[in-house]
Design an enzyme around this catalytic site. Structure first.
Site, mmCIF file in Angstrom:
data_model
loop_
_atom_site.group_PDB
_atom_site.id
_atom_site.type_symbol
_atom_site.label_atom_id
_atom_site.label_comp_id
_atom_site.label_asym_id
_atom_site.label_seq_id
_atom_site.Cartn_x
_atom_site.Cartn_y
_atom_site.Cartn_z
ATOM 1 N N SER A 13 0.909 -1.272 -0.062
ATOM 2 C CA SER A 13 -0.108 0.045 0.047
ATOM 3 C C SER A 13 0.763 1.288 0.231
ATOM 4 O O SER A 13 0.389 2.119 -0.530
ATOM 5 C CB SER A 13 -1.119 0.047 1.134
ATOM 6 O OG SER A 13 -0.268 0.264 2.380
ATOM 7 N N ASN A 14 2.101 1.174 0.602
ATOM 8 C CA ASN A 14 2.822 2.220 0.578
ATOM 9 C C ASN A 14 3.355 2.368 -0.905
ATOM 10 O O ASN A 14 3.776 3.647 -1.420
ATOM 11 C CB ASN A 14 3.958 2.268 1.486
ATOM 12 C CG ASN A 14 3.657 2.683 3.148
ATOM 13 O OD1 ASN A 14 3.324 3.860 3.189
ATOM 14 N ND2 ASN A 14 3.461 1.709 3.895
ATOM 15 N N LEU A 85 10.913 -7.151 4.145
ATOM 16 C CA LEU A 85 11.105 -7.987 5.345
ATOM 17 C C LEU A 85 12.488 -8.678 5.127
ATOM 18 O O LEU A 85 12.776 -9.456 5.788
ATOM 19 C CB LEU A 85 10.075 -8.811 5.714
ATOM 20 C CG LEU A 85 8.815 -8.121 6.057
ATOM 21 C CD1 LEU A 85 7.797 -8.922 6.268
ATOM 22 C CD2 LEU A 85 9.098 -7.208 7.213
ATOM 23 N N HIS A 104 9.079 2.725 9.290
ATOM 24 C CA HIS A 104 9.000 2.142 10.353
ATOM 25 C C HIS A 104 7.707 2.420 10.945
ATOM 26 O O HIS A 104 7.588 3.627 11.167
ATOM 27 C CB HIS A 104 10.330 1.996 11.277
ATOM 28 C CG HIS A 104 10.062 0.859 12.255
ATOM 29 N ND1 HIS A 104 10.229 -0.405 12.115
ATOM 30 C CD2 HIS A 104 9.502 0.913 13.650
ATOM 31 C CE1 HIS A 104 10.013 -1.119 13.268
ATOM 32 N NE2 HIS A 104 9.484 -0.284 14.221
ATOM 33 N N ASP A 145 16.787 -0.654 11.736
ATOM 34 C CA ASP A 145 16.155 0.535 12.238
ATOM 35 C C ASP A 145 16.776 1.439 13.018
ATOM 36 O O ASP A 145 16.301 2.054 13.646
ATOM 37 C CB ASP A 145 14.976 0.060 13.316
ATOM 38 C CG ASP A 145 14.015 -1.079 12.543
ATOM 39 O OD1 ASP A 145 13.964 -0.892 11.101
ATOM 40 O OD2 ASP A 145 13.324 -1.718 13.186
ATOM 41 N N GLU A 174 1.483 6.799 7.253
ATOM 42 C CA GLU A 174 2.422 6.490 6.340
ATOM 43 C C GLU A 174 2.051 6.944 4.666
ATOM 44 O O GLU A 174 2.901 7.705 4.161
ATOM 45 C CB GLU A 174 2.594 5.107 6.037
ATOM 46 C CG GLU A 174 3.188 4.539 7.507
ATOM 47 C CD GLU A 174 3.512 3.072 7.469
ATOM 48 O OE1 GLU A 174 4.416 2.787 8.110
ATOM 49 O OE2 GLU A 174 2.787 2.209 6.784
HETATM 50 C C1 GRF Z 1 3.932 -0.508 6.890
HETATM 51 O O1 GRF Z 1 3.440 -0.247 7.942
HETATM 52 C C2 GRF Z 1 5.593 -0.148 7.057
HETATM 53 O O2 GRF Z 1 5.887 0.747 7.938
HETATM 54 C C3 GRF Z 1 6.227 -1.439 7.572
HETATM 55 O O3 GRF Z 1 5.252 -2.522 6.814
HETATM 56 C C4 GRF Z 1 4.247 -1.974 6.420
HETATM 57 C C5 GRF Z 1 3.994 -2.049 5.036
HETATM 58 O O4 GRF Z 1 2.642 -2.039 4.541
HETATM 59 N N1 GRF Z 1 7.594 -1.586 7.431
HETATM 60 P P1 GRF Z 1 2.417 -1.977 2.910
HETATM 61 O O5 GRF Z 1 2.996 -3.222 2.454
HETATM 62 O O6 GRF Z 1 2.866 -0.845 2.302
HETATM 63 O O7 GRF Z 1 0.832 -2.190 2.861
#
Ligand code: GRF
Length: 187
Positions: A13-14, A85, A104, A145, A174
Site C-alpha cells: 500500500s505504501n 522484510l 518504520h 532500524d 504513512e
Molecule cells: C508498513 O506499516 C511499514 O511501515 C512496515 O510494513 C508495512 C508495509 O505495509 N515496514 P504495505 O506493504 O506498504 O501495505
C-alpha cells in the site's frame, strides 16, 4: 527524471501511495519494484498501476551485489523500502549510501530492531500502554532500524485500539507522509 526503486515484501500500500504521488510529476517515478516474495500482494497492485515488478530470490538478497547490478541496470537513483522484510546487505547500502530509506511503523528508537515488524510493533505498543505511536522515516544502515532519523509523525493510541485499528491509523499516516518525505530528499 529520477528513478525510484521500491523494495516491498507485502501488500504494497505504501508502494501504491508513492507511485500515485509521483505519477505525472515529471521529477521522479517508480521505475521498478523489487520483492523477495513471488506471492506478495505488491505485484498485483503494481500490475494494476502499470509498474514493473521483479522477484529477486533470497540467495541474491543475502549477497547483495546482484541486487546492486539490477538497480544499476534500471538506472535507479533512490531506493525506498516499504514493508521490506529481508535484510539489506552491505553492497546495497554502500552503493546507495544516503540514497536508501526505510519507513518504520513506530516512533523509533521505540519498538524497533529485530523482530519488530508489522503487527508485532502494534501489539508491543499497545501492550506497553503507550499513549501515542507514529511513523519514522530513516536512512538504511547495517543496524536494523538504527539509521539516522529523517522524519517522524505521531498519532494517538486510543484505549480501545486493537493492533488492527492502530495499524490502520499508522498506515494512513504513512501514505500521507512517505511520498512527500521522499520528494524532499530527491530535491
Ligand atoms: C508498513 O506499516 C511499514 O511501515 C512496515 O510494513 C508495512 C508495509 O505495509 N515496514 P504495505 O506493504 O506498504 O501495505
Amino acid at each position: 527524471m529520477k528513478n525510484i526503486a521500491v523494495l516491498a515484501s507485502g501488500e504494497g500500500s505504501n508502494a501504491e501511495a508513492i507511485v500515485r504521488y509521483f505519477a505525472g510529476s515529471g521529477a521522479a517515478r517508480v521505475a521498478i519494484v523489487l520483492s523477495n516474495r513471488e506471492k506478495a500482494g505488491v505485484h498485483s497492485r503494481m500490475a494494476a498501476l502499470g509498474v514493473r515488478t521483479e522477484t529477486v530470490p533470497r540467495e541474491l538478497w543475502n549477497d547483495g551485489s546482484a541486487v546492486v547490478d539490477i538497480l544499476m541496470r534500471e538506472a535507479v537513483d533512490f531506493v525506498v523500502l516499504a514493508g521490506f522484510l529481508c535484510r539489506v546487505e552491505a553492497p546495497i547500502i554502500e552503493a546507495f549510501s544516503g540514497r536508501i530509506v526505510n519507513i518504520h511503523p513506530s516512533l523509533l528508537p521505540k519498538f524497533g530492531g529485530a523482530g519488530m515488524w508489522g503487527h508485532h510493533v502494534h501489539e508491543a505498543v499497545i501492550a506497553s500502554g503507550e499513549k501515542e505511536s507514529g511513523i519514522t522515516v530513516h536512512y538504511v544502515t547495517k543496524e536494523i532500524d538504527g539509521g539516522e532519523i529523517i522524519f517522524q509523525a505521531k498519532c494517538p493510541v486510543e484505549p480501545v485500539d486493537t493492533p488492527e485499528t492502530l495499524a490502520n491509523r499508522v498506515h494512513a499516516l504513512e501514505h500521507a507522509h512517505y511520498p512527500t518525505v521522499i520528494e524532499n530528499l530527491l530535491k
